[in-house]
Structure formats: structure tokens, C-alpha cells
Design a protein around this motif. Structure first.
Motif, short mmCIF file in Angstrom:
data_model
loop_
_atom_site.label_atom_id
_atom_site.label_comp_id
_atom_site.label_asym_id
_atom_site.label_seq_id
_atom_site.Cartn_x
_atom_site.Cartn_y
_atom_site.Cartn_z
N ASP A 98 -18.98 -33.11 41.62
CA ASP A 98 -20.43 -32.98 41.67
C ASP A 98 -21.08 -34.20 42.34
OD1 ASP A 98 -21.59 -30.62 41.08
OD2 ASP A 98 -22.07 -31.08 39.00
N ALA A 99 -20.37 -34.83 43.24
CA ALA A 99 -20.89 -36.00 43.96
C ALA A 99 -21.77 -35.54 45.11
CB ALA A 99 -19.73 -36.84 44.50
N TYR A 100 -22.60 -36.46 45.59
CA TYR A 100 -23.42 -36.20 46.76
C TYR A 100 -22.50 -35.98 47.95
CZ TYR A 100 -26.70 -36.98 50.57
OH TYR A 100 -27.44 -36.85 51.70
N VAL A 101 -22.76 -34.90 48.69
CA VAL A 101 -21.91 -34.58 49.84
C VAL A 101 -22.78 -34.36 51.07
CG1 VAL A 101 -20.27 -32.93 50.80
CG2 VAL A 101 -20.18 -33.46 48.38
N GLU A 102 -22.46 -35.11 52.12
CA GLU A 102 -23.11 -34.96 53.42
C GLU A 102 -22.00 -34.74 54.43
OE1 GLU A 102 -25.53 -37.90 56.41
OE2 GLU A 102 -25.88 -38.15 54.28
N ASP A 103 -22.31 -34.05 55.52
CA ASP A 103 -21.30 -33.87 56.56
C ASP A 103 -20.89 -35.23 57.12
OD1 ASP A 103 -21.16 -31.13 56.39
OD2 ASP A 103 -22.64 -30.79 57.98
N ILE A 157 -17.02 -47.14 48.53
CA ILE A 157 -17.10 -46.98 47.08
C ILE A 157 -16.43 -45.65 46.79
CG2 ILE A 157 -18.59 -46.75 45.06
CD1 ILE A 157 -20.72 -48.33 46.66
N PRO A 158 -15.26 -45.67 46.15
CA PRO A 158 -14.50 -44.44 45.96
C PRO A 158 -15.28 -43.35 45.22
CG PRO A 158 -13.21 -46.36 45.34
CD PRO A 158 -14.61 -46.83 45.57
N LEU A 159 -14.97 -42.11 45.55
CA LEU A 159 -15.60 -40.98 44.86
C LEU A 159 -15.34 -41.08 43.36
CD1 LEU A 159 -14.64 -38.06 47.29
CD2 LEU A 159 -16.78 -39.36 47.20
N ALA A 160 -14.15 -41.55 42.99
CA ALA A 160 -13.79 -41.68 41.57
C ALA A 160 -14.68 -42.69 40.86
CB ALA A 160 -12.32 -42.09 41.45
N ALA A 161 -15.29 -43.59 41.61
CA ALA A 161 -16.17 -44.61 41.03
C ALA A 161 -17.64 -44.26 41.23
CB ALA A 161 -15.86 -45.97 41.64
N GLY A 162 -17.91 -43.02 41.62
CA GLY A 162 -19.29 -42.58 41.80
C GLY A 162 -19.83 -42.72 43.21
N GLY A 163 -18.96 -43.04 44.16
CA GLY A 163 -19.39 -43.17 45.55
C GLY A 163 -19.83 -41.84 46.14
N ARG A 164 -20.61 -41.91 47.19
CA ARG A 164 -21.14 -40.71 47.84
C ARG A 164 -20.32 -40.41 49.09
NH1 ARG A 164 -27.36 -40.82 46.66
NH2 ARG A 164 -27.54 -39.83 48.69
N HIS A 165 -20.19 -39.13 49.38
CA HIS A 165 -19.49 -38.70 50.60
C HIS A 165 -20.53 -38.60 51.69
CE1 HIS A 165 -16.33 -36.93 52.99
NE2 HIS A 165 -17.15 -35.95 53.33
N GLU A 166 -20.73 -39.72 52.39
CA GLU A 166 -21.72 -39.81 53.45
C GLU A 166 -21.25 -40.86 54.45
OE1 GLU A 166 -25.45 -41.17 51.86
OE2 GLU A 166 -24.52 -42.84 50.81
N PRO A 167 -21.74 -40.82 55.69
CA PRO A 167 -21.29 -41.77 56.70
C PRO A 167 -21.44 -43.23 56.31
CG PRO A 167 -22.48 -39.98 57.75
CD PRO A 167 -22.65 -39.81 56.27
N ALA A 168 -22.50 -43.56 55.59
CA ALA A 168 -22.74 -44.95 55.20
C ALA A 168 -21.69 -45.46 54.20
CB ALA A 168 -24.13 -45.10 54.59
#
Length: 88
Positions: free
Chosen positions: A7-12, A51-62
Motif C-alpha cells: 500500500d505504498a505510494y506508487v508512481e510510474d 529509502i527502501p519500500l520495506a522502510a516506508g519509501g515511495r516508489h517514485e523517481p525521486a
């Protein structure tokens, strides 16, 4: 896929655009990646989450960077702050 599952933020995110932005250079060790290689070749470029997804990071270019397959594998789910330990 993993980001959506958490349920993390996901951007292309285009891996090629990230690799080009980072000049095909591993942002963990600073050495060039092998553009023509694919994982699991150790020098293959991979998309690394700063910042890993497992640590709450967002899936975004930044929050994405170019990294060797081997460097990314060793880093695992450590955060960007822990990343410096790999270089020391």
C-alpha cells in the motif's frame, strides 16, 4: 508490484530514465554499470530505492537510483543512511 502490495505510494518509474539521469553510474559505489548486462550479472544496472519500500519509501523517481546488481543486493533493505557503511 511490491509497493502496491505494501500500500505504498506508487508512481510510474522508468528504469532507463533513472539510469540516464544517473549517467549509468552506480550511486552506491560510484563506478559505471555495464549497460548491456542484465541481472543477475554483478555489474548490471538495477533500480534501487534510496529509502527502501520495506522502510516506508515511495516508489517514485525521486526515491530511485541506479545501482549495480551486486551493490543493490548487498545493500538489501537498509536505508540511505546505512548506505555509507558499504563504502567504508
Amino acid at each position: 508490484r511490491r509497493a502496491r502490495k505494501r500500500d505504498a505510494y506508487v508512481e510510474d518509474v522508468s528504469p532507463t530514465k533513472v539510469f540516464e539521469r544517473d549517467a549509468w553510474r552506480c550511486q552506491i559505489c560510484g563506478k559505471p554499470t555495464a549497460k548491456t548486462k542484465v541481472a543477475p550479472h554483478p555489474k548490471a544496472p538495477t533500480l534501487d530505492h534510496i529509502i527502501p519500500l520495506a522502510a516506508g519509501g515511495r516508489h517514485e523517481p525521486a526515491n530511485a537510483q541506479c545501482a549495480h546488481f551486486i551493490c543493490n543486493s548487498i545493500k538489501g533493505d537498509r536505508s540511505a543512511n546505512d548506505q555509507l557503511r558499504l563504502l567504508g
